[in-house]
Design a protein around this motif. Structure first.
Motif, PDB file in Angstrom:
ATOM      1  N   ALA A  20       0.826  -1.215   0.000  1.00 53.04           N
ATOM      2  CA  ALA A  20       0.000   0.000   0.000  1.00 53.04           C
ATOM      3  C   ALA A  20       0.854   1.256   0.000  1.00 53.04           C
ATOM      4  N   VAL A  21       1.971   1.221   0.742  1.00 56.94           N
ATOM      5  CA  VAL A  21       2.928   2.333   0.793  1.00 56.94           C
ATOM      6  C   VAL A  21       4.312   1.718   0.633  1.00 56.94           C
ATOM      7  N   SER A  22       5.048   2.157  -0.375  1.00 59.12           N
ATOM      8  CA  SER A  22       6.300   1.501  -0.714  1.00 59.12           C
ATOM      9  C   SER A  22       7.478   2.477  -0.709  1.00 59.12           C
ATOM     10  N   ASN A  23       8.268   2.405   0.357  1.00 58.07           N
ATOM     11  CA  ASN A  23       9.513   3.187   0.470  1.00 58.07           C
ATOM     12  C   ASN A  23       9.299   4.677   0.200  1.00 58.07           C
ATOM     13  N   VAL A  24       8.304   5.239   0.850  1.00 58.39           N
ATOM     14  CA  VAL A  24       7.973   6.648   0.653  1.00 58.39           C
ATOM     15  C   VAL A  24       8.893   7.540   1.482  1.00 58.39           C
ATOM     16  N   CYS A  25       9.485   8.512   0.808  1.00 61.92           N
ATOM     17  CA  CYS A  25      10.263   9.564   1.468  1.00 61.92           C
ATOM     18  C   CYS A  25       9.574  10.894   1.178  1.00 61.92           C
ATOM     19  N   LEU A  26       9.317  11.672   2.221  1.00 61.34           N
ATOM     20  CA  LEU A  26       8.541  12.894   2.045  1.00 61.34           C
ATOM     21  C   LEU A  26       8.828  13.853   3.188  1.00 61.34           C
ATOM     22  N   ARG A  27       8.873  15.147   2.867  1.00 64.91           N
ATOM     23  CA  ARG A  27       9.032  16.186   3.895  1.00 64.91           C
ATOM     24  C   ARG A  27       7.867  17.157   3.801  1.00 64.91           C
ATOM     25  N   ILE A  28       7.254  17.442   4.933  1.00 66.25           N
ATOM     26  CA  ILE A  28       6.144  18.391   4.995  1.00 66.25           C
ATOM     27  C   ILE A  28       6.518  19.464   6.000  1.00 66.25           C
ATOM     28  N   ASP A  29       6.542  20.704   5.569  1.00 67.62           N
ATOM     29  CA  ASP A  29       7.037  21.798   6.390  1.00 67.62           C
ATOM     30  C   ASP A  29       5.957  22.407   7.271  1.00 67.62           C
ATOM     31  N   LYS A  30       6.375  22.997   8.360  1.00 71.42           N
ATOM     32  CA  LYS A  30       5.463  23.660   9.281  1.00 71.42           C
ATOM     33  C   LYS A  30       4.742  24.812   8.586  1.00 71.42           C
ATOM     34  N   GLY A  31       3.438  24.879   8.774  1.00 74.90           N
ATOM     35  CA  GLY A  31       2.651  25.995   8.273  1.00 74.90           C
ATOM     36  C   GLY A  31       2.173  25.873   6.840  1.00 74.90           C
ATOM     37  N   GLU A  32       2.519  24.783   6.156  1.00 78.72           N
ATOM     38  CA  GLU A  32       2.075  24.668   4.766  1.00 78.72           C
ATOM     39  C   GLU A  32       0.825  23.804   4.653  1.00 78.72           C
TER      40      GLU A  32
END
Length: 340
Positions: A20-32
């Motif tokens: 379902a989720v495969s080796n996901v790399c992700l960055r989510i910044d504060k306030g966005e």
């Protein structure tokens, strides 16, 4: 705010193991406001549930405010989860409780007067303070979602996860809920992560977007860049609603608009170039014939974007010079592709 490092989650189904989720790399910044879009079954709902460990990844790291949630004790995780609010597609309200009681439900150890003050303030923020004593079955879909948002804000979260929060709503109600989310983001500096299958939702309020397919993130960029210069075929298919390329080609062929020495292009104007008389310059300075086949202006992530499909007639040298001029003025120039 959030960082995912090689996150992996699978399920066992009748057909075998599903990634379902495969080796996901992700960055989510504060306030966005960060959007995640994908077709049904792409894994986006599983991914968002991995962020608060409603689904526990088998591998990887889920880092929230510098802490890997997967390394925390159950007690520590309960504490961190209070700072991660969540809003669901089907509202998940308690039918036997009033609006007030639904919003008060997750509030921790406070006096009755503090709880009342908190709940009434939240209902005022989401615009349904007049429904305080109503039950869910007395509310419209949009009102139910406002209650759900108020409940998700009850513990002053740092981030709000929205799993298809508008997909059960009509277009007008969807617009009002998106407007509310944008207002919460701006007033409270609330980070919002929004799962959807509709590009109209993404372009309405998101700052950045990730495209998800078969459990993987295939493209991440600002919403403006995704709409004006998508890289992957799936991304192009999501934004194809701007123009139906096949219909445009049929229009050109039916009316015999394409002649010898003709060139077919798409021009995408960002806000800084939209006010310039660039088409007039092409005609006058480069002695070209211009035929505008289709055009529209829309607001994407708060910025005006103009989009034209144009036939240019003229000498190749003049056309190339004109296109270089347009690029220097901030216009994205693309050859028209029928099968995007």
């Amino acid at each position: 705010m959030f960082e995912l490092k090689e996150v992996y989650k699978s399920f066992i189904s009748e057909g075998g193991q599903v990634e379902a989720v495969s080796n996901v790399c992700l960055r989510i910044d504060k306030g966005e406001i960060f959007g995640i879009i994908g077709s049904s079954g792409a894994g986006k709902s599983t991914l968002i549930r991995c962020l608060n460990l409603l689904e526990k990844p088998e591998k990887g790291k889920v880092i929230f405010k510098g802490h890997d949630l997967l390394s925390l004790s159950k007690k520590q995780m309960r504490h961190e989860r209070k700072k991660i609010g969540m809003v669901f597609q089907n509202f998940n309200l308690l039918a036997s409780r009033t609006v007030f009681e639904n919003v008060a439900f997750p509030i921790g150890t406070k006096t009755k007067s503090e709880v009342k003050e908190k709940v009434l303030a939240l209902l005022e923020i989401v615009g349904i303070s007049d429904k305080v004593n109503n039950y869910p079955n007395q509310l419209s879909g949009g009102q139910k979602q406002r209650v759900a948002i108020a409940r998700a804000l009850a513990n002053d979260p740092h981030v709000l996860l929205c799993d298809e929060a508008t997909s059960a709503l009509d277009p007008q109600t969807t617009a009002s809920i998106l407007s509310l989310l944008k207002e919460l983001n701006e007033k409270l500096n609330l980070t919002i992560i929004l799962i959807t299958h509709e590009m109209s939702v993404i372009k309405s309020i998101c700052h950045r977007v990730a495209i998800m397919d078969k459990g993987k993130i295939i493209e991440v960029d600002t919403v403006i860049n995704i709409f004006t210069n998508p890289k992957k075929p799936l991304t192009k298919s999501f934004i194809q609603e701007s123009f139906n390329h096949k219909e445009i080609r049929n229009l050109i062929d039916k009316n015999k608009l394409f002649k010898e020495n003709s060139h077919l292009y798409e021009f995408i104007y960002k806000q800084e170039s939209a006010s310039k008389a660039l088409i007039a310059t092409l005609i006058k300075k480069y002695q070209l014939e211009i035929n505008i086949i289709a055009g529209k202006i829309e607001i994407i992530s708060g910025e005006s974007i103009g989009h034209l499909v144009i036939i240019i007639e003229g000498e190749d040298k003049s056309v190339k010079s004109a296109l270089r001029f347009l690029s220097s003025q901030g216009v994205l120039v693309k050859e028209f592709e029928e099968n995007e």
